[in-house]
Write a protein that holds these residues in place. Structure first.
Motif, PDB file in Angstrom:
ATOM      1  N   UNK A 278      -3.322  16.531 -22.942  1.00 49.56           N
ATOM      2  CA  UNK A 278      -4.609  17.228 -22.844  1.00 49.56           C
ATOM      3  C   UNK A 278      -5.787  15.994 -22.485  1.00 49.56           C
ATOM      4  N   UNK A 279      -5.628  14.854 -23.102  1.00 48.39           N
ATOM      5  CA  UNK A 279      -6.500  13.732 -22.851  1.00 48.39           C
ATOM      6  C   UNK A 279      -6.300  13.388 -21.463  1.00 48.39           C
TER       7      UNK A 279
ATOM      8  N   UNK B 296      -6.926  29.402 -22.699  1.00 48.43           N
ATOM      9  CA  UNK B 296      -6.836  30.222 -21.526  1.00 48.43           C
ATOM     10  C   UNK B 296      -7.769  29.663 -20.530  1.00 48.43           C
ATOM     11  N   UNK B 297      -8.600  28.569 -20.698  1.00 45.04           N
ATOM     12  CA  UNK B 297      -9.122  28.093 -19.506  1.00 45.04           C
ATOM     13  C   UNK B 297      -7.907  27.385 -18.515  1.00 45.04           C
TER      14      UNK B 297
ATOM     15  N   UNK C  23       1.452  23.780 -17.400  1.00 42.83           N
ATOM     16  CA  UNK C  23       2.148  22.973 -18.537  1.00 42.83           C
ATOM     17  C   UNK C  23       0.873  22.821 -19.519  1.00 42.83           C
ATOM     18  N   UNK C  24      -0.292  22.672 -19.210  1.00 48.39           N
ATOM     19  CA  UNK C  24      -1.279  22.413 -20.517  1.00 48.39           C
ATOM     20  C   UNK C  24      -1.602  23.828 -20.905  1.00 48.39           C
ATOM     21  N   UNK C  25      -1.545  25.039 -20.221  1.00 48.44           N
ATOM     22  CA  UNK C  25      -1.681  26.263 -20.752  1.00 48.44           C
ATOM     23  C   UNK C  25      -0.467  26.470 -21.926  1.00 48.44           C
TER      24      UNK C  25
ATOM     25  N   UNK D 165       7.949  15.065 -16.804  1.00 48.85           N
ATOM     26  CA  UNK D 165       8.856  14.391 -17.671  1.00 48.85           C
ATOM     27  C   UNK D 165       8.572  14.556 -19.302  1.00 48.85           C
ATOM     28  N   UNK D 166       7.296  14.783 -19.421  1.00 51.77           N
ATOM     29  CA  UNK D 166       6.757  15.001 -20.910  1.00 51.77           C
ATOM     30  C   UNK D 166       7.119  16.486 -21.250  1.00 51.77           C
ATOM     31  N   UNK D 167       6.675  17.381 -20.022  1.00 54.46           N
ATOM     32  CA  UNK D 167       7.102  18.872 -20.356  1.00 54.46           C
ATOM     33  C   UNK D 167       8.388  19.046 -20.570  1.00 54.46           C
ATOM     34  N   UNK D 168       9.404  18.551 -19.868  1.00 56.89           N
ATOM     35  CA  UNK D 168      11.022  18.530 -19.820  1.00 56.89           C
ATOM     36  C   UNK D 168      11.359  18.119 -21.297  1.00 56.89           C
ATOM     37  N   UNK D 169      10.737  16.916 -21.846  1.00 63.43           N
ATOM     38  CA  UNK D 169      11.177  16.592 -23.276  1.00 63.43           C
ATOM     39  C   UNK D 169      10.657  17.622 -24.255  1.00 63.43           C
TER      40      UNK D 169
END
Length: 424
Positions: A177-178, A227-228, A219-221, A154-158
């Motif tokens: 990230x956290x 790159x990790x 999503x985090x990338x 949901x956060x990525x969609x927004x």
């Protein structure tokens, strides 16, 4: 005749004549209005059930702390806030993209703020709560993989919608990230509060697990550029495990599987929607084709659930017990996840005897409406156009003004995706 009576009579009348697109359009709009009238709390979090006026008795802070009715929050009105908010964001951002209205922007933003709140209510790093009670902070001590992966989605969609401001993107990125770092540090387990510690995870090799880990890495990338996360994604794709020793990519390519019940699209849609995001984000055409195959296989399986909608009778008068506290007669203290689950299953068995309406809505509303959305997540527009009438038949079937559970919200998302076909 007021608007609510008119809508109800129109929906009832549609059962006696051939369905047309206008019926689905009206029904989808009623569903949308009912969600926002009755089921989004003042913190921007979707609750599970309410009466026809939107009234519900929330657990008190003391009940949450004691684990009543159970420490998982199962069968309470704040059971699925992170899951439902995250999934419903698909409808919210697609609606805003279509209308570009301030009202729809405000609704999507409210859902986003609700998701961030659910990640801000605990001192346990990486904890994603199910919902909050009367003080806007108290909550049950355990979330789940079903709550956490839609939270990421949901956060990525927004974030990716074009609606998010730079300030909002920075806030969202920090939460992502956290939370992801905390989950990875626990070997992909979901953090929970004491005495439970953890509950569920993303590291397994099944369809109800594999897409979740891949989604987080992808999503985090995207939001960090670190790159990790890409390396973790590539490693996770190729890693093998489970009874069939399949890679996570092979599991995604196979698609949705019903493993613990005859039908459970309503929970597995969390992973189908994750595969949809992965398909949208992936640049490697071979991997992307595997995701597309899994989405189509999932849609094909979900399509079989659509006729279940017709088993729901809008005129049914079965009793729904709004006082969920009747389950507390079976309550006892819980110190482990298993004790909480065992208690919850006993409570549900007894509650179903008192509230037969619950079973009818979960079987004949929740499942087929979730399935309708899954059908629309497959990227083959030509095939979806062939199936459109069956999806619209589900959307058009219900009188949403008379449903106790919010678990019809998928029709709003399905309708928005059907509307996109008009522009293909």
């Amino acid at each position: 005749m007021n608007r609510r009576t008119f809508i109800a009579s129109t929906l009832a009348a549609s059962a006696f004549r051939p369905l047309v697109a206008a019926d689905a359009a009206l029904a989808a709009e009623v569903a949308h209005k009912e969600i926002w009238r009755r089921f989004i709390d003042k913190y921007g979090i979707m609750i599970d059930f309410a009466d026809m006026d939107g009234n519900v008795s929330l657990p008190t802070p003391e009940e949450c702390k004691a684990g009543k009715p159970n420490a998982l929050g199962w069968w309470a009105p704040i059971e699925n806030g992170a899951m439902f908010n995250g999934l419903y964001m698909d409808a919210a951002v697609n609606r805003w993209k279509r209308t570009k209205s301030d009202e729809d922007a405000t609704k999507a933003r409210k859902l986003m703020e609700g998701l961030l709140l659910l990640n801000s209510i605990s001192e346990v790093k990486g904890f994603v709560g199910r919902g909050v009670t009367t003080d806007g902070k108290s909550h049950y001590p355990m979330g789940s993989n079903d709550q956490s992966s839609p939270w990421f989605l949901g956060l990525w969609r927004y974030y990716d919608s074009g609606l998010a401001t730079e300030t909002e993107k920075a806030r969202i990125t920090k939460h992502l990230v956290d939370t992801a770092d905390a989950i990875v540090a626990m070997k992909w387990a979901m953090p929970a509060e004491q005495p439970f510690g953890r509950r569920g995870g993303f590291s397994g090799f099944s369809f109800d697990s594999a897409p979740r880990m891949l989604l987080v890495c992808k999503v985090l990338h995207a939001v960090t550029g670190d790159e990790k996360w890409h390396k973790m994604y590539q490693s996770a794709l190729a890693e093998r495990g489970g009874k069939e020793n399949k890679t996570r990519l092979e599991i995604c390519e196979h698609g949705m599987v019903f493993e613990y019940a005859k039908y459970h699209t309503w929970t597995s849609c969390t992973c189908v929607s994750a595969v949809r995001v992965l398909w949208e984000m992936e640049k490697d055409e071979t991997i992307r084709a595997a995701y597309a195959k899994g989405l189509q296989a999932s849609a094909d399986l979900a399509f079989k659930s659509l006729p279940m909608a017709q088993q729901f009778d809008n005129a049914d008068k079965s009793y729904f017990e709004m006082d969920w506290r009747v389950m507390n007669k079976d309550w006892k203290p819980q110190q482990t996840e298993q004790e909480a689950q065992d208690l919850a299953h006993v409570q549900l068995k007894n509650f179903m005897k008192l509230a037969p309406r619950r079973g009818k809505e979960t079987a004949f509303v929740r499942e087929p409406t979730a399935a309708a959305w899954v059908v629309t997540l497959a990227p083959d527009a030509a095939l979806l156009k062939q199936r459109r009438a069956e999806v619209e038949k589900v959307i058009s079937h219900y009188d949403y003004t008379k449903l106790y559970y919010s678990q019809f919200f998928w029709v709003d998302a399905a309708w928005e995706r059907l509307l996109q076909l008009n522009h293909d």
